[in-house]
Scaffold this active site. Structure first.
Site, PDB file in Angstrom:
ATOM      1  N   GLY A 128     -38.551 -24.576  -3.433  1.00 36.59           N
ATOM      2  CA  GLY A 128     -37.271 -24.759  -4.011  1.00 36.59           C
ATOM      3  C   GLY A 128     -36.509 -26.055  -3.454  1.00 36.59           C
ATOM      4  O   GLY A 128     -37.030 -26.716  -2.830  1.00 36.59           O
ATOM      5  N   ASN A 129     -35.345 -25.912  -3.676  1.00 35.01           N
ATOM      6  CA  ASN A 129     -34.481 -27.173  -3.319  1.00 35.01           C
ATOM      7  C   ASN A 129     -33.060 -26.724  -2.839  1.00 35.01           C
ATOM      8  O   ASN A 129     -32.653 -25.551  -3.442  1.00 35.01           O
ATOM      9  CB  ASN A 129     -34.600 -28.439  -4.270  1.00 35.01           C
ATOM     10  CG  ASN A 129     -34.575 -27.923  -5.416  1.00 35.01           C
ATOM     11  OD1 ASN A 129     -33.250 -27.252  -5.998  1.00 35.01           O
ATOM     12  ND2 ASN A 129     -35.070 -28.090  -6.374  1.00 35.01           N
ATOM     13  N   HIS A 130     -32.140 -27.456  -2.238  1.00 32.04           N
ATOM     14  CA  HIS A 130     -30.966 -27.172  -1.946  1.00 32.04           C
ATOM     15  C   HIS A 130     -30.103 -27.492  -3.301  1.00 32.04           C
ATOM     16  O   HIS A 130     -30.083 -28.496  -3.643  1.00 32.04           O
ATOM     17  CB  HIS A 130     -30.421 -28.143  -0.960  1.00 32.04           C
ATOM     18  CG  HIS A 130     -30.974 -27.872   0.252  1.00 32.04           C
ATOM     19  ND1 HIS A 130     -30.658 -26.826   1.020  1.00 32.04           N
ATOM     20  CD2 HIS A 130     -31.975 -28.739   1.203  1.00 32.04           C
ATOM     21  CE1 HIS A 130     -31.478 -27.047   2.492  1.00 32.04           C
ATOM     22  NE2 HIS A 130     -32.094 -27.978   2.327  1.00 32.04           N
TER      23      HIS A 130
END
Ligand code: CTP
Ligand code: CA
Length: 216
Positions: free
Chosen positions: A21-23
């Site tokens: 995922g990502n921030h």
């Protein structure tokens, strides 16, 4: 007025306990949902995993999803009836080629993962956009910012793209503030000062509603 908003990250599972995922806190998308609702719109908010509570407004319907594929399915179902599309989600560009049924055990000194490209929600829906519909995208760039943002505007059939530059101190996913530039299909460029994301949402919504009144 119906508004479709994607927000937050997507989580792409690797096995039952891990994901790629990502921030993304989702704050920008949620603030846009609240601001459109306050302006009288009915909002469908499709949210990836965030720690934010559902917005309180009765005019905002929230659908929680995990993956890009789920976000796409939810958005595609709502897109035809929405007047405005806002793609604020930080969608994972790739997902694991295989999802392990059981937890992957630690073995060996290196681990190589095979990833495959995710569906581009904004680009695919962009192909079905009708002339009276208005599409807003986001671009978070670190270099050649305007050129990259304009390329996305064209490729994804956006009417307006919100450019965040990570070069601006206090802007981006780590902060509650943002400094944006709005780029439009007609070539116009509007820059704004660094401000809290709630105020940034207000600037974006005001601009979209003003454009929509003279759009198609
Ligand atoms: N977007 C989307 N679906 C994806 C990727 C991006 O809907 N799979 C949307 C984002 O919500 C955003 C816009 O497209 O509004 C631009 O996202 P960005 O990640 O900057 O674009 P990419 O095409 O993924 O390009 P990059 O290689 O720069 O990540
Ligand atoms: Ca991307």
């Amino acid at each position: 007025m119906r508004v479709l908003i994607t927000a937050g990250p997507t989580y792409e599972p690797l096995d039952p306990v891990r994901f790629i995922g990502n921030h993304s806190t989702g704050k920008m998308g949620y603030a846009l949902a609240e601001t459109f609702a306050a302006a009288g719109a009915v909002v469908d908010l499709i949210s990836g995993p965030t720690s934010l509570p559902d917005p309180a407004s009765p005019n905002i319907g929230v659908q929680r999803v995990q993956t890009a594929d789920e976000m796409y399915a939810a958005a595609a179902a709502l897109a035809p009836t929405a007047n405005i599309w806002v793609f604020a989600a930080a969608v994972a560009d790739y997902k694991p080629a295989q999802v392990a049924e059981n937890k992957i055990k630690k073995a060996g000194d290196t681990l190589t993962l095979e990833l495959v490209k995710n569906v581009d929600i904004a680009a695919i829906l962009g192909k079905s956009k009708r002339p009276e519909q208005f599409s807003v995208g986001f671009a978070l760039e670190t270099n050649n910012e305007r050129a990259h943002a304009l390329e996305k505007l064209q490729r994804k059939n956006f009417d307006l793209v919100v450019l965040n530059s990570l070069r601006d101190a206090g802007a981006g996913f780590r902060h509650d503030t943002n400094k944006i530039t709005l780029l439009e299909a007609d070539g116009s460029v509007t820059t704004f000062e660094l401000k809290p994301k709630t105020e940034v949402a207000h600037d974006i919504v005001q601009t979209v509603l003003a454009r929509l009144s003279r759009h198609a």
